[in-house]
Design a protein around this motif. Structure first.
Motif, PDB file in Angstrom:
ATOM      1  N   PHE A   1       0.882  -1.241   0.168  1.00 41.28           N
ATOM      2  CA  PHE A   1      -0.104  -0.007   0.093  1.00 41.28           C
ATOM      3  C   PHE A   1       1.043   1.230  -0.078  1.00 41.28           C
ATOM      4  CE2 PHE A   1      -2.601  -3.182   2.070  1.00 41.28           C
ATOM      5  CZ  PHE A   1      -3.858  -3.013   1.445  1.00 41.28           C
ATOM      6  N   PRO A   2       0.443   2.283  -0.543  1.00 38.00           N
ATOM      7  CA  PRO A   2       0.935   3.572  -0.305  1.00 38.00           C
ATOM      8  C   PRO A   2       1.271   3.993   1.180  1.00 38.00           C
ATOM      9  CG  PRO A   2      -1.084   4.048  -1.228  1.00 38.00           C
ATOM     10  CD  PRO A   2      -0.949   2.582  -1.139  1.00 38.00           C
ATOM     11  N   MET A   3       2.288   4.828   1.477  1.00 35.84           N
ATOM     12  CA  MET A   3       2.885   4.917   3.013  1.00 35.84           C
ATOM     13  C   MET A   3       1.609   5.732   3.556  1.00 35.84           C
ATOM     14  SD  MET A   3       5.370   3.285   4.195  1.00 35.84           S
ATOM     15  CE  MET A   3       5.682   4.339   5.747  1.00 35.84           C
ATOM     16  N   ALA A   4       0.679   6.439   2.847  1.00 34.48           N
ATOM     17  CA  ALA A   4      -0.224   7.522   3.383  1.00 34.48           C
ATOM     18  C   ALA A   4      -1.243   6.424   3.920  1.00 34.48           C
ATOM     19  CB  ALA A   4      -0.928   8.305   2.360  1.00 34.48           C
ATOM     20  N   ALA A   5      -1.388   5.172   3.575  1.00 34.63           N
ATOM     21  CA  ALA A   5      -2.539   4.472   4.063  1.00 34.63           C
ATOM     22  C   ALA A   5      -2.234   4.021   5.342  1.00 34.63           C
ATOM     23  CB  ALA A   5      -2.654   2.948   3.119  1.00 34.63           C
ATOM     24  N   ILE A   6      -1.252   4.047   6.155  1.00 31.80           N
ATOM     25  CA  ILE A   6      -1.156   3.741   7.310  1.00 31.80           C
ATOM     26  C   ILE A   6      -1.948   4.583   8.256  1.00 31.80           C
ATOM     27  CG2 ILE A   6       0.597   4.072   9.530  1.00 31.80           C
ATOM     28  CD1 ILE A   6       2.769   3.376   7.698  1.00 31.80           C
ATOM     29  N   GLY A   7      -2.204   5.998   7.976  1.00 38.81           N
ATOM     30  CA  GLY A   7      -3.201   6.598   8.768  1.00 38.81           C
ATOM     31  C   GLY A   7      -4.341   7.409   8.234  1.00 38.81           C
ATOM     32  N   ASP A   8      -4.721   6.633   7.081  1.00 42.25           N
ATOM     33  CA  ASP A   8      -5.586   7.437   6.254  1.00 42.25           C
ATOM     34  C   ASP A   8      -6.468   6.206   5.489  1.00 42.25           C
ATOM     35  OD1 ASP A   8      -7.481   8.726   4.354  1.00 42.25           O
ATOM     36  OD2 ASP A   8      -5.852  10.046   3.637  1.00 42.25           O
ATOM     37  N   LEU A   9      -7.649   6.100   5.868  1.00 44.62           N
ATOM     38  CA  LEU A   9      -8.423   4.980   5.264  1.00 44.62           C
ATOM     39  C   LEU A   9      -8.960   5.247   3.870  1.00 44.62           C
ATOM     40  CD1 LEU A   9     -11.279   4.254   8.245  1.00 44.62           C
ATOM     41  CD2 LEU A   9      -9.321   2.828   7.272  1.00 44.62           C
ATOM     42  N   HIS A  10      -9.086   6.734   3.693  1.00 42.80           N
ATOM     43  CA  HIS A  10      -9.331   6.699   2.129  1.00 42.80           C
ATOM     44  C   HIS A  10      -8.116   6.510   1.112  1.00 42.80           C
ATOM     45  CE1 HIS A  10     -13.101   8.829   2.331  1.00 42.80           C
ATOM     46  NE2 HIS A  10     -12.759   9.463   3.425  1.00 42.80           N
ATOM     47  N   ALA A  11      -6.831   6.659   2.047  1.00 39.54           N
ATOM     48  CA  ALA A  11      -5.566   6.336   1.098  1.00 39.54           C
ATOM     49  C   ALA A  11      -5.585   4.740   1.024  1.00 39.54           C
ATOM     50  CB  ALA A  11      -4.379   6.812   1.774  1.00 39.54           C
ATOM     51  N   PHE A  12      -5.917   4.086   2.084  1.00 36.16           N
ATOM     52  CA  PHE A  12      -5.874   2.726   2.231  1.00 36.16           C
ATOM     53  C   PHE A  12      -6.840   1.895   0.969  1.00 36.16           C
ATOM     54  CE2 PHE A  12      -6.882  -1.595   3.503  1.00 36.16           C
ATOM     55  CZ  PHE A  12      -5.500  -2.199   4.332  1.00 36.16           C
ATOM     56  N   TYR A  13      -8.214   2.332   1.046  1.00 35.39           N
ATOM     57  CA  TYR A  13      -9.258   1.960   0.151  1.00 35.39           C
ATOM     58  C   TYR A  13      -9.403   2.535  -1.052  1.00 35.39           C
ATOM     59  CZ  TYR A  13     -10.807  -1.112   3.673  1.00 35.39           C
ATOM     60  OH  TYR A  13     -10.598  -2.074   4.889  1.00 35.39           O
ATOM     61  N   GLY A  14      -8.225   3.771  -1.226  1.00 41.14           N
ATOM     62  CA  GLY A  14      -8.315   4.469  -2.840  1.00 41.14           C
ATOM     63  C   GLY A  14      -9.816   4.983  -3.037  1.00 41.14           C
ATOM     64  N   SER A  15     -10.144   5.511  -1.941  1.00 43.74           N
ATOM     65  CA  SER A  15     -11.724   6.251  -2.127  1.00 43.74           C
ATOM     66  C   SER A  15     -11.528   7.770  -2.123  1.00 43.74           C
ATOM     67  CB  SER A  15     -12.509   5.878  -0.909  1.00 43.74           C
ATOM     68  OG  SER A  15     -11.820   6.117   0.245  1.00 43.74           O
ATOM     69  N   GLY A  16     -10.152   8.324  -2.390  1.00 44.34           N
ATOM     70  CA  GLY A  16     -10.242   9.682  -2.970  1.00 44.34           C
ATOM     71  C   GLY A  16     -11.191  10.615  -1.863  1.00 44.34           C
ATOM     72  N   GLY A  17     -11.482  10.457  -0.831  1.00 44.47           N
ATOM     73  CA  GLY A  17     -11.860  11.410   0.202  1.00 44.47           C
ATOM     74  C   GLY A  17     -13.710  11.390   0.153  1.00 44.47           C
ATOM     75  N   ASP A  18     -14.106  10.489  -0.801  1.00 44.66           N
ATOM     76  CA  ASP A  18     -15.430  10.201  -1.249  1.00 44.66           C
ATOM     77  C   ASP A  18     -15.825   9.177  -0.026  1.00 44.66           C
ATOM     78  OD1 ASP A  18     -18.128   8.936  -1.927  1.00 44.66           O
ATOM     79  OD2 ASP A  18     -17.551   9.532  -4.010  1.00 44.66           O
ATOM     80  N   LYS A  19     -16.699   9.507   1.073  1.00 46.22           N
ATOM     81  CA  LYS A  19     -17.077   8.984   2.300  1.00 46.22           C
ATOM     82  C   LYS A  19     -17.981   7.650   1.819  1.00 46.22           C
ATOM     83  CE  LYS A  19     -16.704  12.619   5.644  1.00 46.22           C
ATOM     84  NZ  LYS A  19     -17.270  13.257   6.407  1.00 46.22           N
ATOM     85  N   ALA A  20     -18.735   7.874   0.850  1.00 43.21           N
ATOM     86  CA  ALA A  20     -19.785   7.034   0.259  1.00 43.21           C
ATOM     87  C   ALA A  20     -19.003   5.823  -0.205  1.00 43.21           C
ATOM     88  CB  ALA A  20     -20.810   7.456  -0.539  1.00 43.21           C
ATOM     89  N   LEU A  21     -17.990   6.209  -1.172  1.00 46.41           N
ATOM     90  CA  LEU A  21     -17.274   4.992  -1.862  1.00 46.41           C
ATOM     91  C   LEU A  21     -16.298   4.405  -0.676  1.00 46.41           C
ATOM     92  CD1 LEU A  21     -16.232   3.919  -4.440  1.00 46.41           C
ATOM     93  CD2 LEU A  21     -14.635   5.763  -4.558  1.00 46.41           C
ATOM     94  N   LEU A  22     -15.888   5.026   0.155  1.00 46.68           N
ATOM     95  CA  LEU A  22     -15.298   4.362   1.156  1.00 46.68           C
ATOM     96  C   LEU A  22     -15.949   3.282   1.918  1.00 46.68           C
ATOM     97  CD1 LEU A  22     -12.951   3.980   3.237  1.00 46.68           C
ATOM     98  CD2 LEU A  22     -13.717   5.972   4.462  1.00 46.68           C
ATOM     99  N   GLN A  23     -17.071   3.823   2.185  1.00 46.43           N
ATOM    100  CA  GLN A  23     -18.059   2.850   2.967  1.00 46.43           C
ATOM    101  C   GLN A  23     -18.473   1.641   2.173  1.00 46.43           C
ATOM    102  OE1 GLN A  23     -18.745   2.571   6.320  1.00 46.43           O
ATOM    103  NE2 GLN A  23     -17.151   4.614   6.301  1.00 46.43           N
ATOM    104  N   GLN A  24     -18.931   1.838   0.926  1.00 49.15           N
ATOM    105  CA  GLN A  24     -19.185   0.789  -0.085  1.00 49.15           C
ATOM    106  C   GLN A  24     -17.928  -0.004  -0.227  1.00 49.15           C
ATOM    107  OE1 GLN A  24     -20.061   2.034  -4.006  1.00 49.15           O
ATOM    108  NE2 GLN A  24     -19.429   0.208  -4.915  1.00 49.15           N
ATOM    109  N   ARG A  25     -16.523   0.199  -0.356  1.00 49.17           N
ATOM    110  CA  ARG A  25     -15.538  -0.584  -0.529  1.00 49.17           C
ATOM    111  C   ARG A  25     -15.309  -1.361   0.764  1.00 49.17           C
ATOM    112  NH1 ARG A  25     -11.287   2.484  -4.449  1.00 49.17           N
ATOM    113  NH2 ARG A  25     -12.670   2.479  -6.349  1.00 49.17           N
ATOM    114  N   LEU A  26     -15.415  -0.571   1.744  1.00 52.49           N
ATOM    115  CA  LEU A  26     -14.807  -1.405   3.220  1.00 52.49           C
ATOM    116  C   LEU A  26     -16.088  -2.356   3.392  1.00 52.49           C
ATOM    117  CD1 LEU A  26     -13.617  -1.305   5.825  1.00 52.49           C
ATOM    118  CD2 LEU A  26     -15.144   0.447   6.901  1.00 52.49           C
TER     119      LEU A  26
END
Length: 225
Positions: free
Chosen positions: A170-195
């Motif tokens: 994963f990119p290092m930013a994924a350590i502290g950022d769920l959007h970086a972990f899931y590649g959701s680009g700050g989109d909360k709905a997309l983050l929840q969908q992917r999670l």
């Protein structure tokens, strides 16, 4: 993509860091026919990442050796750590980018030790993992490297019970950022969908329990033919 090389994987405790990264180990492995050494170290660079432990003590490092005789490799690993659990595995590489050698890869490398749940037959578990879960993991996360190690047999007594070892980059930013972990680009709905999709798939194969998840820094050392 599947590698024809036999692979030995070692989980290490009581690690002598200098010896693990020293030339003496690489020389010994090279003489034994190992063509490639990969060291994944759980260090300060990834100290803030999520860790899940099933073993009594946290795994300190994970070593991957391609080529060579398994028994000799385990002997060599025992010279750089006080305790070693080792497996022989077949590796698949759904995502295998070109990576630098001899230096730390700029990534969070999550190494997961999977155990098949008792309620799933092996063939069913393997199908859910390799045939169904693989694409879900790629589609729902920011993973840019993905390696599936299917355990062929344990090589040490303390290795019994682990059926697979998975590595994801994963990119290092994924350590502290769920959007970086899931590649959701700050989109909360997309983050929840992917999670939700990821957790459902993980649950179907039983990887939501009895899991070791080890955040690491990865180093690759080609040892030649």
């Amino acid at each position: 993509m599947t590698s024809d090389d036999p692979r030995v994987i070692g989980a290490l405790w009581g690690v002598d860091d200098a010896a693990l990264f020293g030339s003496q180990l690489r020389d010994a492995l090279r003489e034994q026919g190992v063509r490639r050494l990969q060291i994944n170290m759980s260090d300060d660079a990834v100290g803030a990442a999520m860790r899940i432990g099933h073993y009594a003590e946290p795994i300190e490092a994970v070593v991957f050796c391609d080529g060579g005789a398994a028994s000799n490799i385990v002997e060599s690993l025992c010279t750089v750590a006080s305790d070693v659990a080792a497996w022989e595995a077949e590796v698949r590489k759904p995502l295998d980018p070109d990576l630098p050698t001899g230096v730390r890869v700029d990534a969070l490398s999550n190494v997961a030790f999977l155990r098949r749940p008792a309620e799933l037959e092996y063939a069913q578990w393997r199908r859910r993992w390799l045939d169904e879960h693989t694409q879900v993991a790629i589609d729902t996360q920011s993973t840019f490297g993905y390696y599936q190690n299917i355990v062929v047999k344990p090589l040490t007594d303390n290795a019994i019970g682990v059926d697979a070892v998975v590595e994801e980059l994963f990119p290092m930013a994924a350590i502290g950022d769920l959007h970086a972990f899931y590649g959701s680009g700050g989109d909360k709905a997309l983050l929840q969908q992917r999670l939700a999709a990821m957790m459902a798939s993980v649950g179907r194969m039983g990887a939501d329990r009895d899991l070791d998840l080890v955040p690491t820094s990865r180093y690759d050392f080609p040892l030649g033919e």
